[in-house]
Motif scaffolding. Structure first.
Motif, PDB file in Angstrom:
ATOM      1  N   THR A  18       1.025  -1.338  -0.036  1.00 10.52           N
ATOM      2  CA  THR A  18      -0.035  -0.056  -0.183  1.00 10.52           C
ATOM      3  C   THR A  18       0.805   1.283  -0.064  1.00 10.52           C
ATOM      4  N   ASN A 227     -13.657  -1.223  -5.478  1.00  7.29           N
ATOM      5  CA  ASN A 227     -14.582  -0.191  -4.755  1.00  7.29           C
ATOM      6  C   ASN A 227     -15.698   0.023  -4.955  1.00  7.29           C
ATOM      7  N   CYS A 285     -19.546  10.224  -0.575  1.00  3.73           N
ATOM      8  CA  CYS A 285     -18.534   9.028  -0.481  1.00  3.73           C
ATOM      9  C   CYS A 285     -17.644   8.821  -1.595  1.00  3.73           C
ATOM     10  N   GLN A 286     -18.027   9.501  -2.676  1.00  2.00           N
ATOM     11  CA  GLN A 286     -17.385   9.284  -3.914  1.00  2.00           C
ATOM     12  C   GLN A 286     -15.947  10.348  -3.761  1.00  2.00           C
ATOM     13  N   GLY A 288     -12.647  11.222  -1.770  1.00  2.00           N
ATOM     14  CA  GLY A 288     -11.494  10.767  -0.809  1.00  2.00           C
ATOM     15  C   GLY A 288     -10.355  11.511  -0.824  1.00  2.00           C
ATOM     16  N   VAL A 291      -5.974   8.474   2.438  1.00  2.39           N
ATOM     17  CA  VAL A 291      -6.208   7.147   2.625  1.00  2.39           C
ATOM     18  C   VAL A 291      -6.805   6.313   1.677  1.00  2.39           C
ATOM     19  N   LYS A 292      -7.888   7.093   0.895  1.00  5.34           N
ATOM     20  CA  LYS A 292      -8.584   6.485  -0.088  1.00  5.34           C
ATOM     21  C   LYS A 292      -7.568   5.992  -1.277  1.00  5.34           C
ATOM     22  N   ASP A 295      -5.363   3.283  -0.500  1.00  2.00           N
ATOM     23  CA  ASP A 295      -5.901   2.083  -0.755  1.00  2.00           C
ATOM     24  C   ASP A 295      -6.154   1.848  -2.171  1.00  2.00           C
ATOM     25  N   MET A 296      -6.489   2.556  -3.022  1.00  2.00           N
ATOM     26  CA  MET A 296      -6.768   2.505  -4.473  1.00  2.00           C
ATOM     27  C   MET A 296      -5.325   1.869  -5.043  1.00  2.00           C
ATOM     28  N   ASN A 374     -14.161  11.810   5.423  1.00  2.00           N
ATOM     29  CA  ASN A 374     -14.587  10.530   4.787  1.00  2.00           C
ATOM     30  C   ASN A 374     -13.564   9.254   4.652  1.00  2.00           C
ATOM     31  N   ASP A 375     -12.456   9.743   4.733  1.00  2.00           N
ATOM     32  CA  ASP A 375     -11.269   8.528   4.638  1.00  2.00           C
ATOM     33  C   ASP A 375     -11.681   7.647   5.874  1.00  2.00           C
ATOM     34  N   CYS A 379     -17.245   7.293   5.561  1.00  2.00           N
ATOM     35  CA  CYS A 379     -17.737   6.460   4.719  1.00  2.00           C
ATOM     36  C   CYS A 379     -17.111   4.968   4.883  1.00  2.00           C
TER      37      CYS A 379
END
Length: 379
Positions: A18, A227, A285-286, A288, A291-292, A295-296, A374-375, A379
Motif C-alpha cells: 500500500t 471499490n 463518499c465518492q 476521498g 487514505v482512499k 487504498d486504490m 470521509n477517509d 464512509c
C-alpha cells in the motif's frame, strides 16, 4: 514483534502493498505538476530557489549550478517550487523582504515579471498534469489498443428507466442528450454522471429513428479495483452477439488523438461531478483523500503495473483540474488575480489579495478536512 513483519513487508502488506504504490503514484503526479511550474518559470527567465517534493524537514537534497535547491522532504503529500522573490501565499515578498533582494535577484524575481509570464508559470503546473495523462493514455492505446462494443441493446431490465421509456432489445443508440455515440462505452460515459437528469435518447429501431426520454437512476456497483461506487444507469445490457466486441489498434498519432479525447472526457466528467456535488446531487463518499488514494494504489498494484500507471493518469488529471479552480491558494486562484490585473492594468491590492486568500485557505482546509473525515470515519 517478528510475527508482524511478514504482514508488513510482503506484497500484500502495508509497506510494500500500500505505502510504496501510494508514494509511487503521488510522487509522479506531484513531480510532474511542479516540474511544469519550474520549466516554464525558467523559460520565462524567473529564478528558482527551491524545488521540493514533500513538505517539512528535508530528508535529502542538492544544489544545482544555478543555485536551485532540489530536495525531498519528510511529508510526502505535495510539493512546491519557490521562485526568487516568491515569499508569501500571494506570491509577493513579505514586508521588508523586497528590500533584501539584490538588483540581479529583482531582475529574475517572480513578482517583477509581466503578468503573462506569471500566469504562464502558474498555469503550467495543471497543464503538465493533463499532458502526463495524455502521454500515459497514448502509450497504453498504442501498446494495447481499445476494446469497444456496438451501442446496441441486448436486454432491458424490468421496471428500469429504459423499460419505462420504451427502449427495446435490438435497439441501437444513435445519440444521447444530443451527443452522437459510436460505442456502448460512449453511452455509459454520458449516462453514468447524469443521475436524476431526464435525457433524450435517439434509437435506431427497424431502420427508423425513435426518440425517447429516460431518467437514469443511481445504482451501486463495483469498479475495476473492487471499490463500491454509485453510478447512474438506465437498465440496459449489451452482449457479445449484438455488441460484436472488437479491438481497435492505433498508430502513435491515432493513439494520441484518442488519448486527448479520453482526457477531455475525464475533465468534463470531473467538472460535471463537482457541480452536482455542490448542489447535493452526488454521493459524498465518492470523494476521498490520501487514505482512499493509498487504498486504490494498493489495489491497483495488486492487479499489475499497467493498472498502477492508469491510476497515475486518472489522479494526475484530477489534480490538474482541482488546481485550476479559482480558489486561492490554488493555481486557479492566482490565475484569477492575474486576469483581473490584466484587465485593470495594475496589480490587485495586497490588502484585497490577503483577504481573499484567507477565505480561500479556509475553503481549502475545510475541503481537506472533509475528505479526511470521509477517509477515516464518514464512509
Amino acid at each position: 514483534m517478528s510475527e508482524y513483519l511478514p504482514a508488513f513487508l510482503t506484497t500484500d502488506g502495508l509497506l510494500i502493498g500500500t505505502i510504496v504504490p501510494f508514494l509511487f503514484v503521488l510522487t509522479i503526479v506531484v513531480f510532474v505538476h511542479e516540474m511544469g511550474h519550474y520549466l516554464v518559470g525558467r523559460w520565462c527567465g524567473i529564478g528558482v530557489k527551491a524545488f521540493s517534493i514533500g513538505f517539512g524537514p528535508e530528508l535529502l537534497g542538492f544544489n544545482d549550478r544555478r543555485g536551485t535547491r532540489w530536495k525531498l522532504c519528510a511529508i510526502p503529500l505535495g510539493g512546491y517550487v519557490k521562485f526568487v522573490g516568491d515569499m508569501s501565499v500571494t506570491s509577493k515578498p513579505e514586508s521588508g523582504e523586497d528590500d533584501n533582494l539584490s538588483a540581479a535577484e529583482r531582475k529574475v524575481a517572480f513578482h517583477t515579471q509581466p503578468v503573462w509570464k506569471r500566469a504562464a508559470t502558474v498555469f503550467a503546473g495543471p497543464l503538465f498534469n493533463f499532458l502526463l495523462t495524455i502521454a500515459v493514455f497514448t502509450v497504453l492505446f498504442s501498446a494495447y489498443g481499445r476494446y469497444v462494443m456496438e451501442p446496441t441493446v441486448a436486454e432491458v431490465r424490468a421496471a428500469s428507466p429504459a423499460a419505462n421509456a420504451g427502449i427495446q432489445p435490438g435497439d441501437r443508440f444513435v445519440s444521447v442528450d444530443g451527443q452522437q455515440v459510436e460505442t456502448f462505452s460512449d453511452v455509459q460515459r454520458i449516462v453514468s454522471g447524469r443521475g436524476g437528469d431526464p435525457l433524450t435518447f435517439v434509437m435506431m429501431r427497424d431502420g427508423k429513428e425513435v426518440t425517447v426520454t429516460a431518467t437514469p437512476e443511481m445504482m451501486e456497483q463495483k469498479d475495476a479495483l473492487g471499490n463500491s461506487v454509485k453510478v447512474a444507469v438506465i437498465g440496459v445490457v449489451n452482449n457479445e452477439e449484438l455488441g460484436q466486441p472488437r479491438l481497435i489498434s492505433y498508430s502513435p498519432g491515432g493513439a494520441f488523438v484518442q488519448a486527448v479525447s479520453e482526457t477531455g472526457h475525464i475533465i468534463e466528467r470531473t467538472g460535471q461531478f463537482l457541480k452536482r456535488f455542490v448542489v447535493g446531487r452526488e454521493d459524498k463518499c465518492q470523494l476521498g483523500g490520501p487514505v482512499k488514494i493509498a487504498d486504490m494504489a494498493g489495489k491497483a498494484a495488486q492487479l499489475g503495473f499497467v493498472w498502477l500507471v492508469q491510476l497515475v493518469a486518472l489522479l494526475s488529471v484530477g489534480i490538474g483540474f482541482l488546481n485550476l479552480l479559482p480558489i486561492p491558494p490554488l493555481d486557479g486562484g492566482h490565475l484569477a488575480f492575474y486576469a483581473v490585473e490584466a484587465v485593470i492594468r495594475r496589480p490587485v491590492s495586497e490588502r484585497a489579495m490577503e483577504a481573499v486568500y484567507r477565505v480561500g485557505m479556509i475553503l481549502v482546509l475545510a475541503f481537506m478536512g472533509f475528505v479526511f473525515w470521509n477517509d477515516l470515519f464518514g464512509c
